[in-house]
Scaffold this active site. Structure first.
Site, PDB file in Angstrom:
ATOM      1  N   ASP A  28       0.855  -1.185   0.000  1.00  0.00           N
ATOM      2  CA  ASP A  28       0.000   0.000   0.000  1.00  0.00           C
ATOM      3  C   ASP A  28       0.893   1.237   0.000  1.00  0.00           C
ATOM      4  OD1 ASP A  28      -3.217   0.522   0.978  1.00  0.00           O
ATOM      5  OD2 ASP A  28      -1.810   2.198   1.072  1.00  0.00           O
ATOM      6  N   HIS A  97     -10.311  -5.190  -3.723  1.00  0.00           N
ATOM      7  CA  HIS A  97      -8.988  -5.495  -3.155  1.00  0.00           C
ATOM      8  C   HIS A  97      -9.129  -5.811  -1.680  1.00  0.00           C
ATOM      9  CE1 HIS A  97      -9.786  -1.201  -2.716  1.00  0.00           C
ATOM     10  NE2 HIS A  97      -9.038  -1.222  -1.624  1.00  0.00           N
ATOM     11  N   PHE A  98      -8.229  -6.643  -1.194  1.00  0.00           N
ATOM     12  CA  PHE A  98      -8.215  -7.037   0.217  1.00  0.00           C
ATOM     13  C   PHE A  98      -6.978  -6.408   0.864  1.00  0.00           C
ATOM     14  CE2 PHE A  98     -10.619 -11.382   0.090  1.00  0.00           C
ATOM     15  CZ  PHE A  98     -11.558 -10.871  -0.774  1.00  0.00           C
TER      16      PHE A  98
HETATM   17  P1  AMP Z   1      -9.669   1.433   0.026  1.00  0.00           P
HETATM   18  O1  AMP Z   1      -9.768   2.700   0.826  1.00  0.00           O
HETATM   19  O2  AMP Z   1     -10.096   0.207   0.755  1.00  0.00           O
HETATM   20  O3  AMP Z   1     -10.364   1.589  -1.319  1.00  0.00           O
HETATM   21  O4  AMP Z   1      -8.120   1.212  -0.238  1.00  0.00           O
HETATM   22  C1  AMP Z   1      -7.412   1.788  -1.262  1.00  0.00           C
HETATM   23  C2  AMP Z   1      -5.963   1.730  -0.865  1.00  0.00           C
HETATM   24  O5  AMP Z   1      -5.167   1.867  -2.028  1.00  0.00           O
HETATM   25  C3  AMP Z   1      -5.531   2.828   0.112  1.00  0.00           C
HETATM   26  O6  AMP Z   1      -5.031   2.225   1.315  1.00  0.00           O
HETATM   27  C4  AMP Z   1      -4.447   3.587  -0.656  1.00  0.00           C
HETATM   28  O7  AMP Z   1      -3.386   4.007   0.173  1.00  0.00           O
HETATM   29  C5  AMP Z   1      -4.002   2.552  -1.677  1.00  0.00           C
HETATM   30  N1  AMP Z   1      -3.455   3.104  -2.916  1.00  0.00           N
HETATM   31  C6  AMP Z   1      -3.973   4.091  -3.680  1.00  0.00           C
HETATM   32  N2  AMP Z   1      -3.185   4.304  -4.758  1.00  0.00           N
HETATM   33  C7  AMP Z   1      -2.169   3.411  -4.677  1.00  0.00           C
HETATM   34  C8  AMP Z   1      -1.020   3.134  -5.492  1.00  0.00           C
HETATM   35  N3  AMP Z   1      -0.756   3.803  -6.612  1.00  0.00           N
HETATM   36  N4  AMP Z   1      -0.180   2.153  -5.072  1.00  0.00           N
HETATM   37  C9  AMP Z   1      -0.410   1.462  -3.942  1.00  0.00           C
HETATM   38  N5  AMP Z   1      -1.467   1.682  -3.146  1.00  0.00           N
HETATM   39  C10 AMP Z   1      -2.335   2.645  -3.503  1.00  0.00           C
END
Ligand code: AMP
Ligand code: ZN
Length: 129
Positions: A28, A97-98
């Protein structure tokens, strides 16, 4: 356009810790704890609420195996597996995603706050009838 589809294609760089036919697991970008990893479904589906249940189960199986490995390698004391589905639940990227969030004693990073409950008899009927 979907940022996670772009990551899966390799158009956006990521730290990929594991990859299979079904998933790409990456660090993340804003980790809650050391080792916070997100397991991306390779097929684009908005969330678990829209996903085929067998597909979601296949992703969960790989997530469970990866969680064991990450907890062992980081020396974490436990972990949360978290799946946010829809905005009300905190989902910010509309691609299933998990989260694997290694937990360390006393870190306090994930806490659910309890609210006064509706009448449990009514809710029970709503769900079971
Ligand atoms: P959610 O809030 O459950 O939709 O989780 C989305 C997650 O994706 C968050 O924890 C973000 O920090 C992560 N995220 C967003 N963009 C990226 C990226 N480019 N690479 C890795 N993680 C990301
Ligand atoms: Zn996508």
């Amino acid at each position: 356009m979907c940022i996670f589809c772009d990551i899966i294609k390799g158009d956006i760089p990521s730290r990929t810790v594991y990859e299979s036919d079904n998933v790409k697991a990456i660090f993340d970008i804003a980790p809650l704890t050391k080792g916070h990893t997100i397991v991306l479904a390779k097929q684009h589906v908005t969330s678990m609420l829209e996903a085929d249940e067998d597909y979601a189960a296949a992703i969960m199986k790989e997530t469970a195996a990866l969680a064991k490995l990450i907890v062992a390698k980081t020396g974490a004391d436990g972990c949360n597996i978290l799946v946010n589905s829809h905005e009300a639940a905190g989902q910010t990227v509309d691609h299933m995603h998990f989260h694997i969030i290694p937990r360390y004693k006393g870190d306090d990073v994930v806490e659910l706050h309890r609210m006064p409950s509706d009448d449990p008899d009514e809710v029970f009927r709503l769900i079971t009838e």
